[in-house]
Design a protein around this motif. Structure first.
Motif, PDB file in Angstrom:
ATOM      1  N   GLY A  38       0.811  -1.208   0.000  1.00 57.08           N
ATOM      2  CA  GLY A  38       0.000   0.000   0.000  1.00 57.08           C
ATOM      3  C   GLY A  38       0.846   1.259   0.000  1.00 57.08           C
ATOM      4  O   GLY A  38       2.055   1.216   0.227  1.00 57.08           O
ATOM      5  N   ALA A  39       0.182   2.387  -0.241  1.00 57.00           N
ATOM      6  CA  ALA A  39       0.868   3.683  -0.238  1.00 57.00           C
ATOM      7  C   ALA A  39      -0.021   4.762   0.365  1.00 57.00           C
ATOM      8  O   ALA A  39       0.183   5.938   0.113  1.00 57.00           O
ATOM      9  N   SER A  40      -0.990   4.373   1.183  1.00 57.85           N
ATOM     10  CA  SER A  40      -1.952   5.319   1.736  1.00 57.85           C
ATOM     11  C   SER A  40      -1.536   5.770   3.125  1.00 57.85           C
ATOM     12  O   SER A  40      -0.824   5.059   3.847  1.00 57.85           O
ATOM     13  N   SER A  41      -2.004   6.943   3.516  1.00 54.41           N
ATOM     14  CA  SER A  41      -1.850   7.431   4.884  1.00 54.41           C
ATOM     15  C   SER A  41      -2.961   6.836   5.745  1.00 54.41           C
ATOM     16  O   SER A  41      -3.909   6.219   5.242  1.00 54.41           O
ATOM     17  N   GLU A  42      -2.857   7.040   7.060  1.00 56.64           N
ATOM     18  CA  GLU A  42      -3.893   6.538   7.961  1.00 56.64           C
ATOM     19  C   GLU A  42      -5.231   7.199   7.655  1.00 56.64           C
ATOM     20  O   GLU A  42      -6.283   6.549   7.657  1.00 56.64           O
ATOM     21  N   ASP A  43      -5.211   8.497   7.402  1.00 60.77           N
ATOM     22  CA  ASP A  43      -6.435   9.212   7.081  1.00 60.77           C
ATOM     23  C   ASP A  43      -7.091   8.617   5.844  1.00 60.77           C
ATOM     24  O   ASP A  43      -8.291   8.321   5.812  1.00 60.77           O
ATOM     25  N   SER A  44      -6.313   8.421   4.789  1.00 59.76           N
ATOM     26  CA  SER A  44      -6.850   7.904   3.531  1.00 59.76           C
ATOM     27  C   SER A  44      -7.391   6.491   3.683  1.00 59.76           C
ATOM     28  O   SER A  44      -8.482   6.166   3.191  1.00 59.76           O
ATOM     29  N   VAL A  45      -6.660   5.633   4.359  1.00 54.68           N
ATOM     30  CA  VAL A  45      -7.078   4.235   4.446  1.00 54.68           C
ATOM     31  C   VAL A  45      -8.316   4.090   5.324  1.00 54.68           C
ATOM     32  O   VAL A  45      -9.155   3.199   5.110  1.00 54.68           O
ATOM     33  N   ARG A  46      -8.490   4.979   6.315  1.00 53.31           N
ATOM     34  CA  ARG A  46      -9.707   4.929   7.126  1.00 53.31           C
ATOM     35  C   ARG A  46     -10.925   5.322   6.295  1.00 53.31           C
ATOM     36  O   ARG A  46     -12.011   4.756   6.461  1.00 53.31           O
ATOM     37  N   ARG A  47     -10.779   6.288   5.419  1.00 51.73           N
ATOM     38  CA  ARG A  47     -11.893   6.646   4.541  1.00 51.73           C
ATOM     39  C   ARG A  47     -12.228   5.473   3.618  1.00 51.73           C
ATOM     40  O   ARG A  47     -13.392   5.200   3.328  1.00 51.73           O
ATOM     41  N   GLN A  48     -11.187   4.779   3.147  1.00 53.65           N
ATOM     42  CA  GLN A  48     -11.433   3.596   2.320  1.00 53.65           C
ATOM     43  C   GLN A  48     -12.199   2.526   3.112  1.00 53.65           C
ATOM     44  O   GLN A  48     -13.095   1.859   2.575  1.00 53.65           O
ATOM     45  N   TRP A  49     -11.825   2.356   4.371  1.00 55.48           N
ATOM     46  CA  TRP A  49     -12.486   1.372   5.223  1.00 55.48           C
ATOM     47  C   TRP A  49     -13.965   1.700   5.384  1.00 55.48           C
ATOM     48  O   TRP A  49     -14.841   0.836   5.249  1.00 55.48           O
ATOM     49  N   TRP A  50     -14.279   2.971   5.694  1.00 51.53           N
ATOM     50  CA  TRP A  50     -15.674   3.364   5.859  1.00 51.53           C
ATOM     51  C   TRP A  50     -16.454   3.166   4.570  1.00 51.53           C
ATOM     52  O   TRP A  50     -17.598   2.713   4.588  1.00 51.53           O
ATOM     53  N   ALA A  51     -15.841   3.539   3.444  1.00 48.36           N
ATOM     54  CA  ALA A  51     -16.524   3.368   2.158  1.00 48.36           C
ATOM     55  C   ALA A  51     -16.778   1.897   1.880  1.00 48.36           C
ATOM     56  O   ALA A  51     -17.852   1.526   1.361  1.00 48.36           O
ATOM     57  N   ALA A  52     -15.822   1.029   2.197  1.00 46.20           N
ATOM     58  CA  ALA A  52     -16.001  -0.409   1.982  1.00 46.20           C
ATOM     59  C   ALA A  52     -17.098  -0.967   2.874  1.00 46.20           C
ATOM     60  O   ALA A  52     -17.911  -1.794   2.429  1.00 46.20           O
ATOM     61  N   LEU A  53     -17.155  -0.539   4.140  1.00 39.25           N
ATOM     62  CA  LEU A  53     -18.209  -1.009   5.041  1.00 39.25           C
ATOM     63  C   LEU A  53     -19.583  -0.588   4.533  1.00 39.25           C
ATOM     64  O   LEU A  53     -20.536  -1.375   4.561  1.00 39.25           O
ATOM     65  N   ALA A  54     -19.706   0.667   4.118  1.00 36.00           N
ATOM     66  CA  ALA A  54     -20.997   1.143   3.618  1.00 36.00           C
ATOM     67  C   ALA A  54     -21.398   0.398   2.352  1.00 36.00           C
ATOM     68  O   ALA A  54     -22.563   0.014   2.180  1.00 36.00           O
TER      69      ALA A  54
END
Length: 474
Positions: free
Chosen positions: A32-48
């Motif tokens: 990966g190459a994401s920051s913590e902020d970016s990957v958390r947004r990805q996590w929320w989007a995946a959950l939704a």
């Protein structure tokens, strides 16, 4: 596709960690190459996406789910229909009764199956780490989601292939067999009751575009960037603070995370609606108001999370190193945030006056985190002001420093001074204070000072004279 093979080997005396499980799911996945902020947004989007676009349309639904370190599913219908197991921090067991739920309306059973609208809570071990993990198994959909990777190399992993999921289930079965044989039996029984497992071959092809659409609707949240760099502090066991304080902080981190997750999903849905051109003006205005409230609370709870995380780190009173700070045009930061702060204050009947003269020197700080902290400071200062008050924000030179001052002509109610000298709030735990007159829960003065100190500033707060933050100029 059948995923119910025999459990894999588990050496005597060893316990499969959830870190091992995440590593197995990451096998073959590009770095990966994401920051913590970016990957958390990805996590929320995946959950939704998983819940709203895939699971909810599959009605009626049966199946099971496993998550760590907190419940990841939040849709009430799914919580009622699916049997769940959640590995949660041991501190939660100390602070909650054995039957207390981790989600509103979701009772948990400490020893057996959770039944309807519930899940079984399992202890999280130190080697498990704190990155989120979710496995969902239904007859027509099977998926594993997790976050993984070092700082600035973070990644969201989603596995739909039967090989990876079979391996994950075997690791989980081995873990439960060693730590909780009853849960192991319950899991195997639940899997057998699902019958043959089949999954659409092109599931991943449909999943990722939907995640991308949700991500496009999520504006970056500044408050989710960790203040502690290096990636080791988050999982380090606190040894320099009392155990009961550590438990309170762990619970606070857990609760703030769980508050922000559904708020971010709500904000995503609101912004997707706002892209429509056929909304009546009244509806659009209400949606924009909801969007603003969600953003404000996400930022507010993000600061509380960061304060709790920082409190648990060794050397938390030391400012960030020179490599982590940069020349920051504080004047520009204030001007850029002016309209946002005006809208936030207007929702409480308050006005904003900003005084920033031209030609001020830059300061040494972190501009992204500084924006977050300044927004939190204005929220803290204005919470006890009556409607009709004006919040004045001025930035002026003061020798070798810049002085940022918040003041108001509004009168604050007189209250007992309980949160340190000159502060009119009551301490609640190590990082929070409570205003009995307004019912407002905020960061304590000490926690706020510590956060600003990490960003190169020095906060002073005295009753009746407002707030002042000094920043050294470059």
């Amino acid at each position: 596709m059948c995923l119910r093979g025999p459990p894999g080997p588990n050496s005597p005396g060893s316990l499969v960690s959830l870190a091992d499980l995440r590593s197995a799911l990451a096998d073959g996945v590009p770095a990966g190459a994401s920051s913590e902020d970016s990957v958390r947004r990805q996590w929320w989007a995946a959950l939704a996406t998983l819940q709203e676009d895939f699971l909810l349309p599959m009605q009626p639904l049966k199946g099971l789910w496993l998550a760590a370190p907190l419940p990841a599913l939040y849709e009430p219908v799914l919580l009622q229909q699916l049997q769940g197991w959640v590995w949660a921090p041991r501190e939660l067991a100390d602070l909650l009764t054995s039957s207390a739920p981790l989600l509103g309306g979701a009772g948990s059973s400490p020893t057996g199956g959770a039944g309807a609208s519930g899940f079984q809570r399992l202890p999280l071990e130190p080697a498990d780490g704190t990155d989120p993990l979710l496995l969902v198994m239904t007859p027509r959909l099977q998926v594993a989601l997790c976050l993984d990777g070092p700082p600035e190399g973070r990644r969201l992993i989603a596995r739909f292939d039967p090989e990876a999921l079979s391996k994950a289930l075997n690791l989980i079965h081995g873990r439960l067999l060693a730590s909780d044989p009853g849960a192991s039996t319950a899991l195997r029984t639940a899997l057998e009751e699902l019958g043959p497992l089949r999954s659409e071959e092109q599931l991943g092809v449909r999943f990722w575009p939907r995640v991308g659409e949700r991500l496009a609707a999520i504006a970056p949240s500044l408050t989710l960037q960790p203040l502690v760099h290096g990636g080791k502090g988050r999982d380090r066991s606190p040894t320099d603070i009392p155990r009961e304080v550590s438990s309170e902080l762990a619970l606070l981190e857990a609760l703030t995370h769980e508050v922000r997750t559904p708020l971010a999903t709500i904000r995503t849905l609101i912004r997707s609606l706002l892209r429509r051109g056929d909304l009546p003006p009244l509806v659009r205005g209400r949606l924009e108001q909801i969007d603003g409230e969600c953003s404000e609370q996400i930022d507010r709870f993000g600061l509380i999370f960061l304060a709790a995380e920082l409190q648990r780190q060794p050397g938390n009173d030391q400012p960030l190193g020179q490599n982590d700070l940069a020349r920051t045009d504080l004047s520009q930061v204030l001007l850029q945030q002016q309209e946002l702060w005006k809208r936030q204050l207007a929702r409480r009947g308050l006005e904003l006056e900003l005084l920033v003269p031209a030609g001020l020197s830059p300061v040494l700080s972190d501009p992204a985190r500084l924006e977050t902290m300044l927004g939190g400071l204005i929220d803290r200062f204005s919470r006890s002001l009556p409607a009709g008050s004006q919040v004045s924000v001025s930035l002026l030179p003061a020798g070798s420093r810049l002085k940022l001052q918040l003041s108001s002509e509004g009168h604050r109610p007189e209250e007992p001074v309980l949160d340190g000298e000159g502060d009119q709030r009551e301490l609640v735990g190590p990082v929070l204070s409570w205003n009995p007159a307004t019912g407002s829960l905020q960061l304590s003065r000490q926690a706020t000072q510590r956060l600003f100190h990490r960003l190169g500033g020095r906060l002073t707060e005295r009753s009746g004279s407002g707030l002042t933050v000094f920043f050294p100029v470059c």
